[in-house]
Motif scaffolding. Structure first.
Motif, mmCIF file in Angstrom:
data_model
loop_
_atom_site.group_PDB
_atom_site.id
_atom_site.type_symbol
_atom_site.label_atom_id
_atom_site.label_comp_id
_atom_site.label_asym_id
_atom_site.label_seq_id
_atom_site.Cartn_x
_atom_site.Cartn_y
_atom_site.Cartn_z
ATOM 1 N N LEU A 95 0.424 29.622 1.309
ATOM 2 C CA LEU A 95 0.575 28.442 2.168
ATOM 3 C C LEU A 95 -0.358 28.548 3.366
ATOM 4 N N PRO A 96 -1.342 27.650 3.449
ATOM 5 C CA PRO A 96 -2.214 27.691 4.626
ATOM 6 C C PRO A 96 -1.474 27.245 5.878
ATOM 7 N N LYS A 97 -1.656 27.986 6.944
ATOM 8 C CA LYS A 97 -1.004 27.674 8.209
ATOM 9 C C LYS A 97 -1.884 26.733 9.012
ATOM 10 N N GLY A 98 -1.246 25.766 9.683
ATOM 11 C CA GLY A 98 -1.997 24.889 10.571
ATOM 12 C C GLY A 98 -1.573 23.443 10.446
ATOM 13 N N ASP A 99 -2.191 22.630 11.261
ATOM 14 C CA ASP A 99 -1.956 21.189 11.268
ATOM 15 C C ASP A 99 -3.139 20.536 10.567
ATOM 16 N N PHE A 100 -2.893 19.993 9.390
ATOM 17 C CA PHE A 100 -3.950 19.422 8.573
ATOM 18 C C PHE A 100 -3.933 17.893 8.567
ATOM 19 N N ARG A 101 -3.098 17.312 9.436
ATOM 20 C CA ARG A 101 -3.036 15.854 9.493
ATOM 21 C C ARG A 101 -4.391 15.311 9.951
ATOM 22 N N GLU A 102 -4.870 14.324 9.237
ATOM 23 C CA GLU A 102 -6.167 13.715 9.529
ATOM 24 C C GLU A 102 -5.916 12.431 10.322
ATOM 25 N N TRP A 103 -5.949 12.581 11.648
ATOM 26 C CA TRP A 103 -5.575 11.478 12.528
ATOM 27 C C TRP A 103 -6.466 10.261 12.355
ATOM 28 N N SER A 104 -7.736 10.469 12.075
ATOM 29 C CA SER A 104 -8.629 9.317 11.889
ATOM 30 C C SER A 104 -8.234 8.528 10.635
ATOM 31 N N GLY A 158 0.822 -1.191 0.000
ATOM 32 C CA GLY A 158 0.000 0.000 0.000
ATOM 33 C C GLY A 158 0.863 1.250 0.000
ATOM 34 N N MET A 159 0.300 2.321 -0.550
ATOM 35 C CA MET A 159 0.975 3.624 -0.583
ATOM 36 C C MET A 159 -0.081 4.673 -0.253
ATOM 37 N N GLN A 160 0.251 5.566 0.658
ATOM 38 C CA GLN A 160 -0.735 6.537 1.126
ATOM 39 C C GLN A 160 -0.110 7.913 1.300
ATOM 40 N N VAL A 161 -0.820 8.924 0.836
ATOM 41 C CA VAL A 161 -0.427 10.319 1.064
ATOM 42 C C VAL A 161 -1.314 10.877 2.161
ATOM 43 N N PHE A 162 -0.695 11.514 3.134
ATOM 44 C CA PHE A 162 -1.420 12.178 4.209
ATOM 45 C C PHE A 162 -1.155 13.681 4.137
ATOM 46 N N ARG A 163 -2.085 14.437 4.651
ATOM 47 C CA ARG A 163 -1.900 15.888 4.733
ATOM 48 C C ARG A 163 -0.826 16.195 5.775
#
Length: 179
Positions: A150-159, A120-125
Motif C-alpha cells: 500500500l503506497p502511503k500518501g495523498d494521491f487525490r488529484e485536486w485539478s 456522470g460517474m467518476q473515480v478519484f484517487r
C-alpha cells in the motif's frame, strides 16, 4: 439552484473530495450542502445531487449504499452524479496495461446506472495514512504483505476534482439539466 453533495468516508479522503466539489459548485453560484450519507435520512428539496463513497473491495461503503436505496426515487428524478475514491499511487495503468481508475470502479456504478441514470460517474484517487488506521483495519494494515504494497500518501488529484466539479456546474447551467 440547490445541490446536495452526499458522501461516505472512512478516513477522510472522500470527505475531502466531497468538500472540494461543494466548494467548486459554490464558487459557480450554486447553493450547496455537503453532508454525510449517514447523517441524512431523506434527500429532498434539492435540484441536483452528487453522491460519493470510498470504495473497498469494489464496493461503496454501507452508508452510501443505504442512502441511495432510501432515496432512489428522489435521486432518479433529478440530475445526479456519482463519484468514488480508492485507488492509491500514481500509476496510470496496472500490470496488465489497464487504466487504474477504470479498474477501480465500484460495483454500484453499474447497478445504479440502470436505475438512477446518473449524468456522470467518476473515480478519484484516494489517500492512505497508516497512522490514521484504527480498529480491525489496523491489524490488517500492519500485516507485512499489505503494509509493503500500500503506497502511503495523498494521491487525490485536486485539478481533476476541480475540473469535474466545473463540468457539473456547466451541465447544470444547460437548459436540459433543469428538473
Amino acid at each position: 439552484m440547490k445541490v446536495m453533495v452526499a458522501y461516505a468516508s472512512k478516513y477522510g479522503a472522500t470527505q475531502g473530495i466531497a468538500q472540494r466539489l461543494g466548494k467548486v459548485l459554490d464558487e459557480c453560484g450554486y447553493e450547496v450542502d455537503v453532508v454525510k450519507c449517514a447523517d441524512i435520512d431523506r434527500a429532498s428539496g434539492y435540484d441536483a445531487y452528487l453522491v460519493g463513497s470510498a470504495t473497498y473491495e469494489f464496493n461503496w461503503r454501507k452508508d452510501a449504499r443505504r442512502f441511495v436505496e432510501r432515496n432512489e426515487a428522489e435521486l432518479s428524478a433529478h440530475p445526479l452524479w456519482l463519484f468514488s475514491s480508492g485507488p492509491l499511487g500514481t500509476e496510470q495503468v496496472d500490470k496488465d496495461g489497464k487504466d487504474v481508475l477504470e479498474g477501480a470502479r465500484p460495483k454500484q456504478f453499474a447497478e445504479y446506472s440502470d436505475t438512477l441514470h446518473p449524468r456522470g460517474m467518476q473515480v478519484f484517487r484516494g489517500a492512505y495514512d497508516p497512522d490514521k488506521i484504527r480498529g480491525a483495519d489496523r491489524i490488517i494494515a500492519w500485516m507485512p504483505a499489505i503494509r509493503d504494497i500500500l503506497p502511503k500518501g495523498d494521491f487525490r488529484e485536486w485539478s481533476a476534482i476541480d475540473a469535474w466539479g466545473k463540468s457539473i456546474a456547466d451541465d447544470l447551467q444547460s437548459a436540459d439539466a433543469r428538473p
